[in-house]
Design a protein around this motif. Structure first.
Motif, PDB file in Angstrom:
ATOM      1  N   SER A 159       5.714 -62.483 -20.256  1.00 27.00           N
ATOM      2  CA  SER A 159       6.289 -61.307 -20.375  1.00 27.00           C
ATOM      3  C   SER A 159       8.075 -60.688 -19.692  1.00 27.00           C
ATOM      4  CB  SER A 159       5.284 -59.498 -20.269  1.00 27.00           C
ATOM      5  OG  SER A 159       4.638 -59.747 -21.147  1.00 27.00           O
ATOM      6  N   LEU A 160       7.835 -61.300 -18.722  1.00 27.44           N
ATOM      7  CA  LEU A 160       8.732 -61.430 -18.448  1.00 27.44           C
ATOM      8  C   LEU A 160       9.847 -62.395 -18.485  1.00 27.44           C
ATOM      9  CD1 LEU A 160       7.977 -61.126 -14.084  1.00 27.44           C
ATOM     10  CD2 LEU A 160       8.554 -59.005 -15.775  1.00 27.44           C
ATOM     11  N   ILE A 161       9.002 -63.915 -18.838  1.00 25.69           N
ATOM     12  CA  ILE A 161      10.109 -64.885 -19.580  1.00 25.69           C
ATOM     13  C   ILE A 161      10.561 -64.331 -21.440  1.00 25.69           C
ATOM     14  CG2 ILE A 161      10.277 -66.710 -20.523  1.00 25.69           C
ATOM     15  CD1 ILE A 161       8.251 -67.935 -18.143  1.00 25.69           C
ATOM     16  N   ARG A 162       9.939 -63.127 -21.311  1.00 22.99           N
ATOM     17  CA  ARG A 162      10.220 -63.119 -22.831  1.00 22.99           C
ATOM     18  C   ARG A 162      11.191 -61.563 -22.761  1.00 22.99           C
ATOM     19  NH1 ARG A 162      11.329 -62.476 -28.380  1.00 22.99           N
ATOM     20  NH2 ARG A 162      11.245 -60.670 -28.864  1.00 22.99           N
ATOM     21  N   ALA A 163      11.551 -61.244 -21.492  1.00 20.11           N
ATOM     22  CA  ALA A 163      12.045 -60.139 -21.022  1.00 20.11           C
ATOM     23  C   ALA A 163      13.596 -60.908 -20.783  1.00 20.11           C
ATOM     24  CB  ALA A 163      11.679 -59.628 -19.807  1.00 20.11           C
ATOM     25  N   ALA A 164      13.619 -62.008 -19.913  1.00 20.41           N
ATOM     26  CA  ALA A 164      14.836 -62.316 -19.344  1.00 20.41           C
ATOM     27  C   ALA A 164      15.702 -63.540 -20.346  1.00 20.41           C
ATOM     28  CB  ALA A 164      14.465 -63.490 -18.365  1.00 20.41           C
ATOM     29  N   ALA A 165      14.876 -64.360 -21.680  1.00 22.93           N
ATOM     30  CA  ALA A 165      15.161 -64.968 -23.162  1.00 22.93           C
ATOM     31  C   ALA A 165      16.320 -63.580 -23.177  1.00 22.93           C
ATOM     32  CB  ALA A 165      14.617 -65.273 -23.076  1.00 22.93           C
ATOM     33  N   LEU A 166      15.586 -62.590 -23.673  1.00 20.97           N
ATOM     34  CA  LEU A 166      16.276 -61.322 -24.177  1.00 20.97           C
ATOM     35  C   LEU A 166      18.055 -61.003 -24.038  1.00 20.97           C
ATOM     36  CD1 LEU A 166      13.431 -59.086 -25.552  1.00 20.97           C
ATOM     37  CD2 LEU A 166      15.098 -60.037 -26.978  1.00 20.97           C
ATOM     38  N   ILE A 167      17.519 -61.237 -22.161  1.00 17.23           N
ATOM     39  CA  ILE A 167      18.915 -60.353 -21.720  1.00 17.23           C
ATOM     40  C   ILE A 167      19.730 -61.612 -21.674  1.00 17.23           C
ATOM     41  CG2 ILE A 167      19.640 -60.168 -18.876  1.00 17.23           C
ATOM     42  CD1 ILE A 167      18.536 -57.634 -20.802  1.00 17.23           C
ATOM     43  N   GLU A 168      19.258 -62.790 -21.302  1.00 19.06           N
ATOM     44  CA  GLU A 168      19.993 -63.980 -21.535  1.00 19.06           C
ATOM     45  C   GLU A 168      20.870 -64.318 -22.961  1.00 19.06           C
ATOM     46  OE1 GLU A 168      17.135 -66.965 -19.595  1.00 19.06           O
ATOM     47  OE2 GLU A 168      17.466 -65.976 -17.936  1.00 19.06           O
ATOM     48  N   ALA A 169      20.311 -63.596 -23.754  1.00 17.92           N
ATOM     49  CA  ALA A 169      21.015 -63.669 -25.895  1.00 17.92           C
ATOM     50  C   ALA A 169      22.233 -62.587 -25.046  1.00 17.92           C
ATOM     51  CB  ALA A 169      20.219 -63.553 -26.309  1.00 17.92           C
ATOM     52  N   THR A 376      11.717 -56.762  -6.799  1.00 12.06           N
ATOM     53  CA  THR A 376      12.719 -57.043  -8.143  1.00 12.06           C
ATOM     54  C   THR A 376      12.746 -56.687  -9.110  1.00 12.06           C
ATOM     55  OG1 THR A 376      11.862 -58.414  -8.188  1.00 12.06           O
ATOM     56  CG2 THR A 376      13.075 -59.083  -6.643  1.00 12.06           C
ATOM     57  N   LEU A 377      11.419 -56.842  -9.724  1.00  7.42           N
ATOM     58  CA  LEU A 377      11.823 -55.426 -10.995  1.00  7.42           C
ATOM     59  C   LEU A 377      12.394 -54.530 -11.306  1.00  7.42           C
ATOM     60  CD1 LEU A 377       8.121 -57.015 -12.634  1.00  7.42           C
ATOM     61  CD2 LEU A 377      10.449 -57.897 -13.233  1.00  7.42           C
ATOM     62  N   GLU A 378      11.992 -53.652 -10.501  1.00  7.34           N
ATOM     63  CA  GLU A 378      12.973 -52.228 -10.164  1.00  7.34           C
ATOM     64  C   GLU A 378      14.080 -52.303 -10.374  1.00  7.34           C
ATOM     65  OE1 GLU A 378      10.462 -50.979  -6.413  1.00  7.34           O
ATOM     66  OE2 GLU A 378       8.651 -49.620  -7.549  1.00  7.34           O
ATOM     67  N   SER A 379      14.360 -53.351  -9.122  1.00  8.89           N
ATOM     68  CA  SER A 379      16.129 -53.582  -9.279  1.00  8.89           C
ATOM     69  C   SER A 379      16.634 -53.799 -10.825  1.00  8.89           C
ATOM     70  CB  SER A 379      16.818 -54.611  -8.152  1.00  8.89           C
ATOM     71  OG  SER A 379      17.946 -55.083  -8.306  1.00  8.89           O
ATOM     72  N   GLY A 380      16.398 -55.013 -11.306  1.00  5.95           N
ATOM     73  CA  GLY A 380      15.947 -55.984 -12.585  1.00  5.95           C
ATOM     74  C   GLY A 380      16.241 -54.752 -13.906  1.00  5.95           C
ATOM     75  N   ARG A 381      15.603 -54.114 -14.057  1.00  9.30           N
ATOM     76  CA  ARG A 381      15.230 -52.100 -14.802  1.00  9.30           C
ATOM     77  C   ARG A 381      16.029 -51.419 -14.222  1.00  9.30           C
ATOM     78  NH1 ARG A 381      11.099 -48.223 -12.691  1.00  9.30           N
ATOM     79  NH2 ARG A 381      13.146 -47.780 -11.035  1.00  9.30           N
ATOM     80  N   ASP A 382      16.618 -51.350 -12.918  1.00  8.83           N
ATOM     81  CA  ASP A 382      17.853 -50.249 -12.845  1.00  8.83           C
ATOM     82  C   ASP A 382      18.926 -51.147 -13.858  1.00  8.83           C
ATOM     83  OD1 ASP A 382      16.601 -48.079 -11.723  1.00  8.83           O
ATOM     84  OD2 ASP A 382      16.806 -49.069  -9.800  1.00  8.83           O
ATOM     85  N   GLN A 383      19.432 -52.746 -12.770  1.00  8.09           N
ATOM     86  CA  GLN A 383      20.710 -53.559 -14.085  1.00  8.09           C
ATOM     87  C   GLN A 383      20.710 -53.233 -15.505  1.00  8.09           C
ATOM     88  OE1 GLN A 383      22.511 -54.075 -11.891  1.00  8.09           O
ATOM     89  NE2 GLN A 383      21.825 -54.488  -9.975  1.00  8.09           N
ATOM     90  N   VAL A 384      19.012 -53.567 -16.419  1.00  2.00           N
ATOM     91  CA  VAL A 384      19.334 -52.770 -17.222  1.00  2.00           C
ATOM     92  C   VAL A 384      20.168 -51.133 -17.399  1.00  2.00           C
ATOM     93  CG1 VAL A 384      18.003 -53.552 -19.592  1.00  2.00           C
ATOM     94  CG2 VAL A 384      17.391 -54.727 -18.003  1.00  2.00           C
ATOM     95  N   LEU A 385      19.543 -50.650 -17.010  1.00  2.00           N
ATOM     96  CA  LEU A 385      19.968 -49.894 -17.230  1.00  2.00           C
ATOM     97  C   LEU A 385      21.128 -48.978 -17.078  1.00  2.00           C
ATOM     98  CD1 LEU A 385      16.622 -47.549 -16.008  1.00  2.00           C
ATOM     99  CD2 LEU A 385      16.616 -47.401 -18.118  1.00  2.00           C
ATOM    100  N   MET A 386      22.218 -49.634 -16.609  1.00  2.00           N
ATOM    101  CA  MET A 386      23.482 -49.449 -16.328  1.00  2.00           C
ATOM    102  C   MET A 386      24.618 -50.176 -17.195  1.00  2.00           C
ATOM    103  SD  MET A 386      23.909 -50.288 -11.521  1.00  2.00           S
ATOM    104  CE  MET A 386      22.691 -49.859 -11.129  1.00  2.00           C
ATOM    105  N   GLY A 387      23.646 -51.197 -18.607  1.00  2.00           N
ATOM    106  CA  GLY A 387      24.770 -51.685 -18.917  1.00  2.00           C
ATOM    107  C   GLY A 387      24.733 -53.348 -19.386  1.00  2.00           C
ATOM    108  N   ALA A 394      20.610 -58.488 -13.911  1.00  2.00           N
ATOM    109  CA  ALA A 394      18.973 -58.719 -14.533  1.00  2.00           C
ATOM    110  C   ALA A 394      18.595 -59.798 -14.525  1.00  2.00           C
ATOM    111  CB  ALA A 394      18.876 -57.666 -15.660  1.00  2.00           C
ATOM    112  N   ALA A 395      18.959 -61.080 -15.249  1.00  2.00           N
ATOM    113  CA  ALA A 395      18.027 -61.744 -15.652  1.00  2.00           C
ATOM    114  C   ALA A 395      17.685 -62.695 -14.441  1.00  2.00           C
ATOM    115  CB  ALA A 395      19.063 -62.914 -16.327  1.00  2.00           C
ATOM    116  N   GLU A 396      18.782 -62.631 -13.473  1.00  2.00           N
ATOM    117  CA  GLU A 396      18.138 -63.443 -11.732  1.00  2.00           C
ATOM    118  C   GLU A 396      16.866 -62.344 -11.270  1.00  2.00           C
ATOM    119  OE1 GLU A 396      18.066 -65.658  -8.743  1.00  2.00           O
ATOM    120  OE2 GLU A 396      18.713 -66.085 -10.656  1.00  2.00           O
ATOM    121  N   ASP A 397      17.475 -61.204 -11.187  1.00  2.00           N
ATOM    122  CA  ASP A 397      15.959 -60.815 -10.843  1.00  2.00           C
ATOM    123  C   ASP A 397      14.414 -61.018 -11.606  1.00  2.00           C
ATOM    124  OD1 ASP A 397      17.620 -58.905  -9.096  1.00  2.00           O
ATOM    125  OD2 ASP A 397      17.485 -56.785 -10.367  1.00  2.00           O
TER     126      ASP A 397
END
Length: 429
Positions: A159-169, A376-387, A394-397
């Motif tokens: 799931s996290l690889i999928r999420a990171a791949a989407l963000i990195e796209a 780190t996922l809580e931090s990543g979620r916050d980064q995604v919400l910021m835009g 977010a991807a690094e988290d």
């Protein structure tokens, strides 16, 4: 790689003794001992001979090809008659073969890890299984050994690889128009993983208790029957009983099994005001252990008494020394056995409710890895919400969380743990 061998069964006289051999020379060794290599994964009766052609023993020999054994290597097992002399003779004969050496503690299991037959969590589960004394411990260890935690970690990782791949796209195509906003799917993936991680983290303490034992403290004022009750529950004279107040100065521990759960009963010093320095220390320690215990059995002298320590939810409050049961329906007597069966039932009921909250993860190392991933996922979620401008953060988290989960099952950053883990194994395992 060396070919290793060791006695895999317990030392001493027995009906059967098992010698395990693993490595590239395993089949060659069997042929040297018995004259031929039997069909793989079939038990075959063979005469084992020494270098002078003398028969050492008639044994069952089982060979496993590479990839189909416990270690993942070419392996063999010699099922000998359990004579001390036979085992000694076979081990001496193996020590004379060039390219063979005696295995170190846990080396067979370590090779299983290195050959990806087991992940690190499964290795810990195997160690727990070997040490298990109760049914609950056995079931928990088997669940880990079967790969349950590794399966969960693999699902979270996917799931996290999928999420990171989407963000990195979105990073790769920052200068182009991305047709779809990926943040809803990413947030959903993160939320699901975080929810499962939170549940696992919250249950680790109970899992550790199943592995190490629940603590049940018997507390109350002096001469309320605590030590007598402990002795009755333990079935032996574990604590000194006396009419003299303050006899128990230290915490007395008795391990036992109740409804398949490992339990340590604690007999504590009588709680009262005293000027005796030694007794004061005993009372302070009694309160400390009672506060740390999973369950307290609080004994009172009468139904009108107030407990010396405030009861918590789930505590069992009883009147002690009620030999004939006339004082209350919630009373007990270690002297006559009155109320003992009911008390044991209540303890089992309360501890079973606690045990139901156990997670698949069972060790503090697991909790730390999952907590790191969760943070780190809580931090990543916050980064995604910021835009989208925070996409790289977010991807690094997410990558950090993936590395934490990889450490959970031994993919990365665990070399410093291996010696400590395998030191708990016996030679031959």
């Amino acid at each position: 790689m060396d070919t290793i061998y060791a006695l895999a069964s317990a030392r001493g006289k027995a009906g059967v003794a098992v010698v395990r051999i693993s490595g590239p020379l395993a089949f060659w060794t069997v042929e040297k001992l018995s004259g031929s290599v039997p069909k793989q994964r079939y038990a075959s009766l063979r005469s084992l001979k020494n270098a002078h052609g003398e028969i050492i023993d008639e044994a069952l020999v089982i060979c496993f090809e590479q990839g189909a054994s416990f270690t993942g290597e070419q392996s063999a097992e010699l099922q000998l008659h359990g004579s001390v002399a036979i085992v000694k003779s076979v081990l001496e004969e193996l020590s004379n073969f060039e390219g063979l050496r005696l295995a170190e503690a846990g080396e067979f299991t370590r090779r299983a890890l290195e050959n990806e037959r087991l992940d690190l969590a499964q290795v810990e589960g195997l160690a727990d299984l070997i040490e298990s004394e109760t049914e609950a411990q056995r079931k928990q260890a088997m669940r880990i050994l079967s790969g349950a935690l590794g399966d969960k970690a693999a699902g979270w990782r996917t799931s996290l690889i999928r999420a990171a791949a989407l963000i990195e796209a979105t990073i790769d195509f920052a200068d182009e128009e991305v047709p779809v906003d990926v943040s809803p799917e990413v947030l959903e993936l993160l939320a699901n993983v975080m929810l499962e991680l939170e549940a696992e983290v919250s249950g680790v303490r109970i899992s550790e208790r199943i592995r190490e034992g629940f603590e049940v403290a018997i507390v109350g004022p002096p001469n309320v029957g605590k030590s007598t009750l402990l002795n009755t529950l333990a079935g032996r004279e574990a604590a000194i009983t006396s009419e003299v107040a303050g006899t128990t100065r230290d915490v007395i521990e008795v391990r036992m099994e109740l409804s398949g759960l490992p339990v340590t009963l604690l007999d504590t010093a009588g709680l009262r005001e005293t000027t005796d320095v030694v007794e004061t220390f005993g009372i302070a320690r009694a309160k400390e252990r009672a506060n740390m215990a999973d369950l307290r059995v609080i004994l009172l002298l009468s139904k009108d008494d107030m407990p010396e320590i405030p009861p918590r939810d789930g505590d069992i409050v009883l009147i002690g020394k009620d030999d004939d049961g006339s004082e209350s329906s919630l009373s007990v007597s270690g002297h006559t056995g009155q109320g003992i069966e009911k008390l044991v039932g209540l303890i089992c009921e309360r501890l079973s409710l606690l045990a139901a909250g156990a997670s698949t993860a069972t060790h503090e190392r697991h909790r730390i890895a999952m907590t790191t991933a969760l943070t780190t996922l809580e931090s990543g979620r916050d980064q995604v919400l910021m835009g989208s401008e925070r996409a790289e953060l977010a991807a690094e988290d997410m990558r950090t969380a993936i590395r934490a989960l990889d450490a959970l099952v031994g993919r990365v950053d665990v070399e410093n743990l291996l010696d400590e883990i395998f030191s708990s194994f016996c030679i031959g395992k």
